[in-house]
Design a protein around this motif. Sequence first.
Motif, PDB file in Angstrom:
ATOM      1  N   MET A 222       0.665  -1.104   0.126  1.00 46.91           N
ATOM      2  CA  MET A 222       0.079   0.155   0.004  1.00 46.91           C
ATOM      3  C   MET A 222       0.717   1.427   0.071  1.00 46.91           C
ATOM      4  N   PHE A 223       2.320   1.366   0.446  1.00 48.07           N
ATOM      5  CA  PHE A 223       3.094   2.252   0.548  1.00 48.07           C
ATOM      6  C   PHE A 223       3.803   2.249  -0.617  1.00 48.07           C
ATOM      7  N   CYS A 224       3.940   1.213  -1.583  1.00 54.69           N
ATOM      8  CA  CYS A 224       5.476   1.429  -2.782  1.00 54.69           C
ATOM      9  C   CYS A 224       4.498   2.244  -3.375  1.00 54.69           C
ATOM     10  N   LYS A 225       5.166   2.887  -3.846  1.00 56.84           N
ATOM     11  CA  LYS A 225       4.830   3.607  -5.221  1.00 56.84           C
ATOM     12  C   LYS A 225       4.409   2.825  -6.137  1.00 56.84           C
ATOM     13  N   CYS A 226       4.018   2.745  -7.411  1.00 50.93           N
ATOM     14  CA  CYS A 226       2.948   2.113  -8.046  1.00 50.93           C
ATOM     15  C   CYS A 226       4.331   3.020  -9.302  1.00 50.93           C
ATOM     16  N   PRO A 227       4.936   1.880 -10.528  1.00 56.25           N
ATOM     17  CA  PRO A 227       5.706   2.549 -11.727  1.00 56.25           C
ATOM     18  C   PRO A 227       4.798   3.058 -12.189  1.00 56.25           C
ATOM     19  N   LYS A 228       4.793   3.904 -13.326  1.00 51.38           N
ATOM     20  CA  LYS A 228       4.341   4.899 -14.350  1.00 51.38           C
ATOM     21  C   LYS A 228       4.230   3.617 -15.797  1.00 51.38           C
ATOM     22  N   GLU A 229       5.824   3.102 -15.619  1.00 49.48           N
ATOM     23  CA  GLU A 229       5.344   1.833 -17.202  1.00 49.48           C
ATOM     24  C   GLU A 229       4.597   0.605 -16.636  1.00 49.48           C
TER      25      GLU A 229
END
Length: 254
Positions: A222-229
């Motif tokens: 939940m606190f991890c940044k989701c990659p844009k690609e």
Amino acid sequence: MLSFVRIFDLTWADLLARYAMWMMMLYLTNVWKLNFTHAAAIINVFWGLMVIMLLPMQFLVDAFMGNYWMLLVSSFAYSAGLGFLTMSTPPVLAKATGTCSLYEPECIGEGQKILFYTALALIALGLSGHLISLGAFIAEQFSEDVLGNVTTCSFIAIVPIGAVIAITYIRLWSIRFGIPAIFTMVATLVFLSRSGSYNCVKPQGSSLSIVFRVLVAATSKMFCKCPKEADRLYETRGVDDVDLLPHSRHLRYL
């Protein structure tokens, strides 16, 4: 036949405990002098607790305990619960608690109330365990020919039904609750006496474990940044029979 009876006598505990709970409404209104709404609330909490226990206990059976150990634990819970229920009636511990021995609300002290509510919790535990494991354990032990034997099943049913009819004519609540407690303890000891001869199937694992793993993994992300690609996400591609849904901004932590 004897092995069949040793296991099926645990159904006595179910029938007699259910009958004891069926009488509970009358006990609370006549002896505790509770109004109908209050008494019904206590009974409803009991049945609700029993239903809530089913899921975690099923997980324990599938992942760790197996049907035999769940039956053994729940049977002893039945016996202790019905025993505490008997002890919670006014005459049994009147001298020890310094209360009177009449079936009146002023004769019910704090000790009897603690025993009563503890008994309800233990009976709920026993009932949940039997609902989960009794039928499955019986199926593990015997063939369909034995289970379908009308004479055997009739013999098993006569004993507890006769006990229920006899209890109906007893007016003393200590004895009304005491008879199911004695029957349940005897049934548990008889079941325990042939423990080494049962076919105990080892736990095969619970499907709930996979659900819990997914929830833990999703929560940790939940606190991890989701990659844009999208190609940096871990997912299976290039399989013809798998249709991938398009990505969205909702529930991105999954």
